[in-house]
Design an enzyme around this catalytic site. Structure first.
Site, PDB file in Angstrom:
ATOM      1  N   HIS A 435      42.003  39.853  64.621  1.00 25.21           N
ATOM      2  CA  HIS A 435      40.539  39.799  64.587  1.00 25.21           C
ATOM      3  C   HIS A 435      40.097  38.344  64.625  1.00 25.21           C
ATOM      4  O   HIS A 435      40.810  37.451  64.151  1.00 25.21           O
ATOM      5  CB  HIS A 435      39.983  40.454  63.318  1.00 25.21           C
ATOM      6  N   SER A 437      37.266  35.436  63.491  1.00 22.12           N
ATOM      7  CA  SER A 437      36.335  35.146  62.402  1.00 22.12           C
ATOM      8  C   SER A 437      36.221  33.634  62.299  1.00 22.12           C
ATOM      9  O   SER A 437      36.161  32.941  63.309  1.00 22.12           O
ATOM     10  CB  SER A 437      36.865  35.775  61.096  1.00 22.12           C
ATOM     11  N   HIS A 577      50.338  38.927  30.339  1.00 20.95           N
ATOM     12  CA  HIS A 577      49.140  38.536  31.089  1.00 20.95           C
ATOM     13  C   HIS A 577      49.443  37.267  31.879  1.00 20.95           C
ATOM     14  O   HIS A 577      50.096  36.360  31.382  1.00 20.95           O
ATOM     15  CB  HIS A 577      47.968  38.298  30.134  1.00 20.95           C
ATOM     16  N   SER A 579      48.381  33.762  34.084  1.00 28.68           N
ATOM     17  CA  SER A 579      47.410  32.696  34.260  1.00 28.68           C
ATOM     18  C   SER A 579      48.185  31.387  34.373  1.00 28.68           C
ATOM     19  O   SER A 579      49.333  31.368  34.813  1.00 28.68           O
ATOM     20  CB  SER A 579      46.414  32.669  33.095  1.00 28.68           C
TER      21      SER A 579
END
Length: 898
Positions: A435, A437, A577, A579
């Site tokens: 595509h 863009s 978690h 980060s």
């Protein structure tokens, strides 16, 4: 009453209608109605026609947007405007979610429109016309007709009945042939049929004896008729990007021809008379080849063609056979056979990066401008390959270069291969896409990634193999993708920023995933201990594990919240978690604040500002923001042409940060410049791009008796919340964002015969606006600024603009002092404004000016014009949005008052 209901005036057709008319009454002035800048322009027009019909029917100039939902109702009123001379019903005033222009809804015109006997100018560009409205052929006074960017497949057989037509543009349609009657347009001077599907031309084209410019580029022509040699008035003939295999030798005999563009065709041989002409462009042809080349093969349908596009071109056609394309800026494309199932027109442009929508991540470095390719959203049958040149990040180590693309919602990185050209040694980023863009090249932290299945896996860092992440079995129910990035930090950097030789920190680790759900089981992370720290000399009270949010704004000490295990070289802990994670070794207590300061400093660049004046023209000032390590080579490169003070003291700036330059103490600039905000020049700092502008300055002070000692000051545009305290120089009061100040001196003027020798003396300038809203405008002030910079190159510029040798000689003769000495200033101004007046109606005149400057070796002026145009387009779009909001607000206020 029915009209009032349509306009939303309800039953209050007295006071309510008056209130509405008060809002739009200011739009009607000097027999002009420019309503295309308003989102509700047609509603305003209908209100005016209902309440002030006597004035509206006298209107001579009318502009409306064909994107307006009330256009159909408005069209029925147009035949009542008997005095109308100019009518503009253009689309492209709105954009879709991908930023592409939306074509207007106009498909026809009312039959009675043909009764507008005074109409001389009609612009229906950017609409949905599949056939030319028949009423147009009955307009007796029509001189200028624009129907570009429509869907026309043919012109009416009696098109030649427009006997007074002097300018006709049907570029970017789907025309396959032309009617024979086109040769009856006896006074036609400019014919633009570029970017259509023409395969042949009728012989009658040779009857256009007054035609001075003929643009047939971007079609499917394999030959042109010999009758073109009859166009004795022709000055410019554009035939590039066709399939021509031969051209008539008689074209070389055209007496006024100053440009013949034959680039990107299939010409193997060219008549000597043409090949040796200085005004002929032949690049991109397989000239002299005896064996079939890829480009020649395409002409016979056996292979790929190669297109070499010149500066100023903005499109090309891709067929099912495929092609290779090279843009003037060095960008390459490869469309494999079958990538496009049908002929497809590709449009491209390069844009300056705007930080409002080009969002860089922390530690990203921008290496190129923005490339936009259209049409957006169209899926190719096979991947198209793109090669984008970029500024080589020689000072950036342990990083990788990627092409980043915008989907209309967010940016994402493409699989990229870095290559180096053999001859030029320049680096290019190579990617494949399905595509089109927006695309740009960035340098980012090296990214390692993997898929984490239910069975678990192991992920290493390629930057530091001592960093690894272990995912145990059962860590997730569904496979998820995990990314790992590492930012190495040297002990010297930590010591310099913290001013504490005892502080140590390991590399920063950033972990991210494509799921919002935490892991089901703890993930085991191994980090190397900070430099100089081992398991033998480790003091656990000094070791801190910090957890940062993704923006690096807060750093929390989580040492007491996890179980830390140590080996001789590593620290190991478990988390659920992801980060930022950072190991520190220090005696400091508030380590979170220190880490935040260091993290922010690692994102900043040390820079200096320079302000130099041309030695031959001190009013031309070059401003640049240069990274500290590049200052000496930049100054060395400029020292032959410029002089000025020493660079400013060092300051620190973020990648993509906005700043301004303000001229002070008797130094002024053109406030109409599109990059001028509240009297200050707008800059965006990118460490590997040129942060440079060259502008002309003036002074209100009389310089005949004394020099002007002024200055230029640099200010932050807006301080990001994360700028460390003390990172910028600060003043108290309104200029607290001040960065640096450098002196500017304008010398005392030398008089000439007792008069001010400035280029404005004794010369008057007609008001003008070159271009249009889609391509951008150049004003009278812009043209004056350009004129001051042209200098002795003016004759070359004039010839490349299309002026004849006779015109150049006449301009030189008419602008002399005392009939003997040449007045260079007046010659330049006369040349530019003569060209501008001749091209007021040409929608492509601005791009032609840019091309002429580049061909004349004045890339500096071409760059300034491109900047002015792009910023002007931005201001235009912002004005539309602003006017729309103000109108809504005013309407609400009026409703409350009533």
């Amino acid at each position: 009453q029915k009209m009032a209901e349509l306009l939303g005036l309800g039953d209050e057709c007295g006071e309510g209608a008056s209130g509405a008319l008060a809002l739009v009454g200011s739009c009607l002035a000097d027999n002009r109605l420019n309503l295309d800048v308003y989102p509700d322009g047609c509603r305003r027009f209908l209100q005016l026609f209902e309440g002030r019909r006597g004035e509206v029917v006298q209107v001579e100039f009318l502009r409306l947007s064909s994107n307006d939902r009330l256009l159909g109702t408005t069209l029925g009123i147009l035949p009542h405007l008997k005095h109308l001379k100019s009518l503009v019903l253009k689309g492209a005033h709105a954009r879709d979610e991908f930023g592409s222009c939306q074509y207007g809804s106009l498909t026809n015109l009312p039959p009675d429109t043909g009764n507008l006997s005074c109409l001389t100018h009609l612009d229906l560009s950017f609409n949905s016309l599949s056939t030319l409205p028949s009423c147009i052929l009955h307009l007796p006074s029509l001189r200028v007709l624009l129907v570009s960017h429509n869907s026309l497949v043919a012109l009416p057989e009696d098109f030649g009945s427009l006997s007074k037509l002097t300018f006709f543009s049907a570029m970017k349609n789907q025309l396959k042939d032309l009617p024979q009657s086109i040769g009856e347009l006896a006074v036609l001077q400019d014919l633009d049929l570029s970017e259509n599907a023409l395969e042949f031309l009728p012989e009658e084209v040779g009857n256009l004896h007054n035609c001075t410019e003929l643009d047939l580029s971007g079609n499917r022509l394999s030959s042109i008729p010999d009758s073109l040699a009859n166009l004795k008035s022709l000055q410019r003939l554009h035939l590039h990007s066709n399939l021509l295999v031969t051209v008539p030798a008689s074209l070389a005999s055209l007496p006024n021809l100053s440009r013949l563009d034959l680039q990107n065709n299939c010409l193997r041989t060219v008549p000597p008379e043409i090949q040796t002409s200085p005004f002929v462009r032949l690049r991109g042809n397989p000239l002299g080849e005896t064996e079939p080349s890829p480009q020649a093969d395409e002409c016979s349908g056996r292979g790929l063609r190669r297109l070499f596009l010149a500066s100023g071109e903005d499109s090309f056609t891709v067929t099912s056979e495929g092609c290779k394309v090279v843009l003037a800026c060095g960008i390459h494309f490869y469309f494999p056979p079958g990538a496009a199932s049908a002929p497809l027109r590709i449009y491209f442009r390069t844009l300056a990066p705007d930080p409002q929508w080009v969002k860089l991540r922390h530690h990203d470095v921008l290496l190129s401008g923005v490339l936009e390719l259209q049409p957006h959203g169209v899926k190719f049958q096979q991947e198209v390959q793109i090669w984008m040149p970029y500024a080589s990040p020689q000072t950036l180590h342990q990083r990788e270069v990627v092409v980043r693309t915008f989907s209309g919602q967010s940016w994402s990185d493409l699989t990229t291969r870095v290559e180096q050209k053999r001859k030029s040694k320049k680096h290019v980023a190579h990617c494949s896409v399905l595509h089109f863009s927006w695309f740009l090249v960035v340098s980012r932290l090296v990214q390692n990634e993997c898929k984490v299945p239910t069975e678990g896996t192991l992920l290493f860092s390629s930057v530091d193999p001592d960093i690894k992440v272990t995912f145990p079995p059962g860590v997730t129910e569904e496979t998820r993708s995990v990314k790992l990035q590492v930012l190495p930090v040297s002990a010297e950097e930590i010591e310099e920023i913290t001013a504490d030789a005892g502080c140590r920190a390991g590399p920063l680790l950033c972990l991210s995933q494509d799921s919002l759900v935490d892991f089901l089981r703890p993930v085991r992370i191994q980090l190397p201990l900070p430099p100089g720290v081992t398991g033998l000399n480790l003091d656990r009270s000094r070791l801190h594990l910090l957890h940062g949010d993704l923006e690096g704004q807060t750093w929390d000490d989580i040492t007491s919240q996890v179980v830390l295990e140590f080996t001789h070289l590593y620290a190991v802990f478990e988390v659920t978690h992801f980060s930022w994670y950072w190991l520190w070794y220090t005696t400091k207590t508030y380590i979170g604040g220190i880490a935040k300061k260091v993290y922010e400093r690692l994102r900043m660049y040390q820079v200096n500002f320079i302000a130099l004046q041309r030695k031959k023209d001190p009013e031309q000032v070059l401003l640049q923001c240069v990274p500290k390590h590049k200052v000496d080579p930049v100054l060395k490169k400029l020292q032959d042409r410029y002089r000025g003070p020493e660079p400013s003291d060092m300051v620190e700036m973020f990648e993509g940060e906005q700043f301004f330059a303000a001229f002070e103490r008797g130094i002024n600039i053109d406030m109409d410049r599109p990059d001028c905000v509240d009297g200050r020049l707008l800059f965006i700092f990118y460490s590997h791009l040129k942060n440079m502008k060259e502008i002309y300055v003036t002074s209100p002070v009389d310089r005949k008796g004394q020099a002007v000692k002024g200055q230029v000051s640099f200010y932050r545009g807006a301080v990001p919340e994360s700028v460390p305290e003390g990172a910028s120089r600060r003043r108290k009061g309104p200029d607290s964002l001040w960065l640096a100040t450098l002196p500017i001196k304008l010398p005392r003027l030398k008089t000439r015969g007792g008069e001010n020798p400035g280029p404005l003396n004794g010369f008057s300038f007609p008001p003008l606006n070159l271009g249009n809203a889609e391509t951008g405008y150049l004003t009278q002030a812009n043209l004056l600024s350009i004129a001051r910079r042209v200098g002795a190159d003016w004759q070359t510029v004039g010839l490349n603009l299309g002026l004849t040798y006779q015109q150049i000689e006449r301009i030189g003769y008419n602008n002399r002092q005392d009939g003997i000495q040449e007045d260079l200033d007046k010659q330049i101004l006369d040349m530019l404004f003569s060209w501008a007046q001749q091209n007021l109606e040409d929608p492509d005149c601005v791009s032609k000016l840019i091309t002429a400057m580049k061909e004349s070796g004045r890339q500096d002026i071409a760059d300034e014009v491109e900047t002015i145009i792009e910023l002007g387009r931005q201001k235009y779009r912002e004005s539309i949005r602003r006017v729309g909001l103000e109108q809504e607000s005013s309407t609400e206020d009026s409703a409350i008052a009533m």
